[in-house]
Design a protein around this motif. Structure first.
Motif, PDB file in Angstrom:
ATOM      1  N   THR A   1     -32.614   0.074  32.216  1.00  8.95           N
ATOM      2  CA  THR A   1     -33.027   1.305  31.536  1.00  8.95           C
ATOM      3  C   THR A   1     -32.974   1.126  30.029  1.00  8.95           C
ATOM      4  OG1 THR A   1     -32.175   2.630  33.366  1.00  8.95           O
ATOM      5  CG2 THR A   1     -32.546   3.766  31.280  1.00  8.95           C
ATOM      6  N   MET A   2     -31.910   0.494  29.551  1.00  6.85           N
ATOM      7  CA  MET A   2     -31.753   0.269  28.117  1.00  6.85           C
ATOM      8  C   MET A   2     -32.768  -0.724  27.582  1.00  6.85           C
ATOM      9  SD  MET A   2     -27.600   0.334  28.041  1.00  6.85           S
ATOM     10  CE  MET A   2     -27.435   0.321  26.288  1.00  6.85           C
ATOM     11  N   PHE A   3     -33.058  -1.749  28.373  1.00  6.50           N
ATOM     12  CA  PHE A   3     -34.026  -2.767  27.940  1.00  6.50           C
ATOM     13  C   PHE A   3     -35.424  -2.135  27.826  1.00  6.50           C
ATOM     14  CE2 PHE A   3     -37.029  -6.242  28.745  1.00  6.50           C
ATOM     15  CZ  PHE A   3     -36.671  -7.100  27.701  1.00  6.50           C
ATOM     16  N   ARG A   4     -35.786  -1.301  28.800  1.00  2.63           N
ATOM     17  CA  ARG A   4     -37.092  -0.629  28.733  1.00  2.63           C
ATOM     18  C   ARG A   4     -37.182   0.222  27.456  1.00  2.63           C
ATOM     19  NH1 ARG A   4     -35.902   0.685  34.234  1.00  2.63           N
ATOM     20  NH2 ARG A   4     -37.048  -0.650  35.696  1.00  2.63           N
TER      21      ARG A   4
ATOM     22  N   ASP B   1     -29.980 -10.580  44.008  1.00  2.00           N
ATOM     23  CA  ASP B   1     -30.278  -9.584  45.037  1.00  2.00           C
ATOM     24  C   ASP B   1     -30.467  -8.191  44.435  1.00  2.00           C
ATOM     25  OD1 ASP B   1     -27.656  -9.214  44.343  1.00  2.00           O
ATOM     26  OD2 ASP B   1     -26.822  -9.513  46.349  1.00  2.00           O
ATOM     27  N   PHE B   2     -30.736  -8.142  43.128  1.00  2.00           N
ATOM     28  CA  PHE B   2     -31.107  -6.893  42.473  1.00  2.00           C
ATOM     29  C   PHE B   2     -32.012  -7.259  41.296  1.00  2.00           C
ATOM     30  CE2 PHE B   2     -26.847  -8.246  41.194  1.00  2.00           C
ATOM     31  CZ  PHE B   2     -27.011  -8.467  39.835  1.00  2.00           C
ATOM     32  N   GLU B   3     -32.805  -6.299  40.855  1.00  2.00           N
ATOM     33  CA  GLU B   3     -33.789  -6.570  39.800  1.00  2.00           C
ATOM     34  C   GLU B   3     -33.130  -6.585  38.423  1.00  2.00           C
ATOM     35  OE1 GLU B   3     -38.066  -4.823  38.157  1.00  2.00           O
ATOM     36  OE2 GLU B   3     -36.600  -3.460  39.061  1.00  2.00           O
ATOM     37  N   VAL B   4     -33.458  -7.600  37.632  1.00  2.00           N
ATOM     38  CA  VAL B   4     -33.045  -7.683  36.236  1.00  2.00           C
ATOM     39  C   VAL B   4     -34.291  -7.946  35.405  1.00  2.00           C
ATOM     40  CG1 VAL B   4     -31.807  -9.099  34.551  1.00  2.00           C
ATOM     41  CG2 VAL B   4     -30.671  -8.429  36.675  1.00  2.00           C
ATOM     42  N   LEU B   5     -34.591  -7.058  34.467  1.00  2.00           N
ATOM     43  CA  LEU B   5     -35.817  -7.196  33.671  1.00  2.00           C
ATOM     44  C   LEU B   5     -35.714  -8.317  32.652  1.00  2.00           C
ATOM     45  CD1 LEU B   5     -36.690  -3.448  33.019  1.00  2.00           C
ATOM     46  CD2 LEU B   5     -37.613  -4.992  34.767  1.00  2.00           C
ATOM     47  N   ASP B   6     -34.538  -8.513  32.089  1.00  2.00           N
ATOM     48  CA  ASP B   6     -34.333  -9.575  31.110  1.00  2.00           C
ATOM     49  C   ASP B   6     -32.937 -10.154  31.326  1.00  2.00           C
ATOM     50  OD1 ASP B   6     -33.225 -10.452  28.246  1.00  2.00           O
ATOM     51  OD2 ASP B   6     -35.409 -10.650  28.210  1.00  2.00           O
ATOM     52  N   GLU B   7     -32.881 -11.415  31.736  1.00  2.00           N
ATOM     53  CA  GLU B   7     -31.603 -12.013  32.137  1.00  2.00           C
ATOM     54  C   GLU B   7     -30.596 -12.041  30.992  1.00  2.00           C
ATOM     55  OE1 GLU B   7     -30.451 -16.503  33.142  1.00  2.00           O
ATOM     56  OE2 GLU B   7     -31.577 -15.552  34.781  1.00  2.00           O
TER      57      GLU B   7
END
Length: 269
Positions: free
Chosen positions: A262-265, A192-198
């Protein structure tokens, strides 16, 4: 009746360090909580002597029972007989692939509860009714700002909604374990929230709770190698100050995701 089964097969207290659920009212309540439909396939992990298996067979179209102990596999076969409704898999639950199933209803081996739970999350199913050690169950269902909130809580919330539905006394087992137990309802759902990389998100949560008494600013700075950012001291100023001043136990799952994303980006630049 259950005691008769233990006697029939010569199974005594402490048998292979297993504790068999023998309270028939609790067995019935577990099956009732699963709300099994006549066309559903049920997965049972650690079937033991078949106390729960027998009840599942009375409700479901098919039961897949996994049991590692060869002597208990023989008990299951002898007790439950040949049936098109029952598939017994003799193997280690962490090593076997699960056939398709609709729901999982099990008294899990407590020593590998976390590994089994997160393996289950890789499968598509409707509902889990799972028994855990009580302390583990508390962490699994905990929310932010509680003493039981942990890596397990955040990661489980990413995959599912969880709630404790009953506490099980020691006397419900033979032999009685040294710990209390609890049954948890697990309802898988999309995050129920966005995760760019699991993987990055889950690793970030693990790293944060490895320093659970430190504020997030210090925790992040101490984990720059794991998080893959070299210029951490400069980059950390880009992160929300209000989150950096909190401890891991105070962050909601979506706030962990906000930091991780933010860190992954930044890492991908």
């Amino acid at each position: 009746m259950v005691y008769d089964i233990l006697r029939k097969y010569g199974i005594r207290g402490g048998y292979h360090d297993q504790h068999f659920l023998i309270d028939e009212r609790i067995l019935d309540r577990i099956v009732e909580a699963a709300d099994i439909k006549p066309d559903e396939t049920i997965l049972e992990i650690g079937a033991g002597i078949g106390n729960l298996t027998e009840r599942l067979l009375n409700k479901a179209a098919r039961v897949i029972a996994i049991e590692r102990d060869p002597e208990l596999v023989d008990v299951l076969k002898d007790r439950l007989g040949e049936s098109d409704k029952l598939t017994i898999i003799h193997g280690d639950v962490l090593e076997v692939d699960f056939p398709p199933f609709d729901k999982v209803v099990s008294n899990l081996p407590y020593s590998i509860s976390s590994e089994i739970t997160f393996k289950l999350f890789r499968y598509n199913f409707k509902l889990g009714i799972l028994m855990y050690q009580y302390e583990f169950a508390q962490r699994l269902v905990a929310h932010a700002n509680s003493k039981d909130y942990s890596r397990l809580s955040v990661n489980a919330h990413y995959f599912a909604d969880t709630s404790m539905i009953m506490k099980i006394p020691k006397g419900a087992f033979s032999p009685p374990p040294e710990v209390l137990s609890a049954v948890v309802e697990i309802i898988p759902r999309p995050a129920d929230f966005e995760v760019l990389d699991e993987k990055y998100f889950l690793d970030f949560v693990t790293a944060a709770f490895g320093q659970r008494r430190k504020k997030m600013r210090n925790s992040i700075l101490r984990n720059k190698q794991l998080l893959g950012i070299d210029d951490m001291k400069e980059f950390i100023n880009e992160l929300p100050e209000e989150l950096l001043n909190l401890r891991p136990e105070n962050l909601e799952p979506e706030q962990f995701a906000q930091l991780a994303n933010t860190m992954f980006r930044h890492k991908q630049k």
